[in-house]
Design a protein around this motif. Structure first.
Motif, short mmCIF file in Angstrom:
data_model
loop_
_atom_site.label_atom_id
_atom_site.label_comp_id
_atom_site.label_asym_id
_atom_site.label_seq_id
_atom_site.Cartn_x
_atom_site.Cartn_y
_atom_site.Cartn_z
N ILE B 4 0.85 -1.19 0.00
CA ILE B 4 0.00 0.00 0.00
C ILE B 4 0.89 1.25 0.00
O ILE B 4 1.82 1.36 0.80
CB ILE B 4 -0.99 0.03 1.20
CG1 ILE B 4 -1.88 1.29 1.10
CG2 ILE B 4 -0.27 0.01 2.56
CD1 ILE B 4 -3.08 1.28 2.02
N TRP B 15 -4.38 6.85 -1.37
CA TRP B 15 -3.85 5.50 -1.10
C TRP B 15 -3.97 4.66 -2.37
O TRP B 15 -4.86 4.89 -3.20
CB TRP B 15 -4.58 4.83 0.08
CG TRP B 15 -6.06 4.65 -0.14
CD1 TRP B 15 -7.04 5.55 0.15
CD2 TRP B 15 -6.71 3.52 -0.76
NE1 TRP B 15 -8.25 5.05 -0.23
CE2 TRP B 15 -8.09 3.80 -0.78
CE3 TRP B 15 -6.26 2.30 -1.26
CZ2 TRP B 15 -9.03 2.92 -1.30
CZ3 TRP B 15 -7.20 1.42 -1.79
CH2 TRP B 15 -8.56 1.73 -1.80
N SER B 30 -7.39 1.74 -5.46
CA SER B 30 -6.82 3.03 -5.02
C SER B 30 -7.96 3.97 -4.72
O SER B 30 -9.10 3.75 -5.12
CB SER B 30 -5.90 3.60 -6.11
OG SER B 30 -6.62 3.83 -7.31
N GLY B 31 -7.66 5.03 -3.99
CA GLY B 31 -8.69 5.99 -3.64
C GLY B 31 -8.14 7.12 -2.78
O GLY B 31 -6.93 7.27 -2.63
N CYS B 33 -8.82 9.27 0.98
CA CYS B 33 -9.52 9.49 2.24
C CYS B 33 -9.68 10.99 2.41
O CYS B 33 -8.69 11.71 2.51
CB CYS B 33 -8.74 8.93 3.42
SG CYS B 33 -8.36 7.19 3.29
N LEU B 51 -8.39 5.19 6.83
CA LEU B 51 -7.17 4.49 6.41
C LEU B 51 -7.09 3.11 7.07
O LEU B 51 -6.63 2.14 6.45
CB LEU B 51 -5.95 5.36 6.79
CG LEU B 51 -4.73 5.33 5.90
CD1 LEU B 51 -5.09 5.49 4.43
CD2 LEU B 51 -3.74 6.42 6.32
N GLN B 53 -9.62 1.28 7.75
CA GLN B 53 -10.57 0.46 7.00
C GLN B 53 -9.95 -0.05 5.69
O GLN B 53 -10.12 -1.22 5.33
CB GLN B 53 -11.81 1.31 6.69
CG GLN B 53 -13.06 0.50 6.45
CD GLN B 53 -14.29 1.38 6.34
OE1 GLN B 53 -14.17 2.61 6.22
NE2 GLN B 53 -15.46 0.79 6.37
N VAL B 54 -9.21 0.83 5.00
CA VAL B 54 -8.54 0.45 3.75
C VAL B 54 -7.54 -0.68 4.02
O VAL B 54 -7.50 -1.67 3.27
CB VAL B 54 -7.83 1.67 3.13
CG1 VAL B 54 -6.89 1.24 2.01
CG2 VAL B 54 -8.84 2.68 2.61
N HIS B 58 -7.83 -4.49 2.40
CA HIS B 58 -6.92 -4.97 1.36
C HIS B 58 -5.73 -5.75 1.90
O HIS B 58 -4.97 -6.33 1.12
CB HIS B 58 -6.45 -3.79 0.49
CG HIS B 58 -7.56 -3.16 -0.29
ND1 HIS B 58 -8.18 -3.80 -1.33
CD2 HIS B 58 -8.21 -1.97 -0.15
CE1 HIS B 58 -9.14 -3.03 -1.82
NE2 HIS B 58 -9.18 -1.92 -1.11
#
Lengths: 165, 165
Positions: B4, B15, B30-31, B33, B51, B53-54, B58
């Protein structure tokens, strides 16, 4: 009302917990979270864990965090900023309202002048919180931040009372 | 190996997650926050939650975080520092090893020159990660940071292989 004051720093973060009840102040506990010698992420992790433990143990109702100087060198400001991010995150995760105070405002509230040195601050902290014996200058600073927040709350409370019909 | 990349910012933290398997790269997700419009502590709290949660979703094996510029104004450095504290804390809490790369090192690894603009970086990210369509410049930057880390890993892997008897 129980207040935690936090003086953020990457190496040493001071904390101090006081009670404000019926206009009187009482020292509860104070100390320093030391982040050790690891890399940056490990130090932030250790700071987060230590501060979370302090909040879980003493269960404050609100927090006061010192606003950081930004007039030093960029690298120093960045380091302090990273520690301050954690110092704000921990009380926010506990759902506490957070007050922020500039260093000069803290000194002015506790000592009476905005340019007091650390020794004067520690002296006034001991006078105003009988029984407090902060183990480090960072812990003394953190108690001063908590005191500053208490004075602001007390004044706000008196103003509210005076405004009642 | 799943990587990441994180591009920290107080307003928007990008991210990007990629896989490096048998020397080949693959875009995973990807995305960005976004920390919203609340006060500083609330924004850091929201950044930490998003973050976290990401990372939980993943499950990367390692993280790469952009090193921050310190040559802008003090207040800007402080803000960025506070966000960066959170961006380092989250992978550290997940037990991930963390690489840190200066912006110029990321550009040099991905585009070939250290002074490439954001458009070039996004273009090269799309070329090197077929199927990636980062929704924001911050997400593209985060993928570039992950790519930079992957190139360093791949080179390190080849050197290890070449050194075998």
């Amino acid at each position: 009302m129980r207040i935690i004051g936090i003086d953020p720093g990457l190496r040493n973060t001071g904390w101090g917990v006081i009670d404000l009840a019926e206009g009187r102040l009482r020292h509860v506990a104070s100390g320093t979270c030391r982040s050790g010698a690891g890399d940056l992420a490990a130090r932030l992790l250790s700071l987060h864990a230590a501060l979370t433990q302090v909040v879980a143990l003493h269960r404050p109702d609100c927090a006061a965090v010192e606003q950081t100087f930004v007039n030093r060198d960029g690298a120093g400001t960045l380091k302090l900023g990273q520690a301050r991010g954690i110092a704000l995150l921990v009380p926010a995760q506990a759902g506490l309202p957070i007050g922020e105070y500039a260093p000069n405002a803290v000194k002015k509230a506790v000592v009476g002048v905005g340019h007091a040195d650390k020794g004067q601050v520690a002296h006034m902290v001991r006078l105003q919180l009988p029984g407090a014996d902060p183990a480090s200058p960072d812990a003394a600073d953190a108690l001063a931040i908590a005191l500053c927040h208490a004075f602001h709350r007390r004044t706000a409370g008196r103003l509210t009372q005076a405004a009642r019909p």
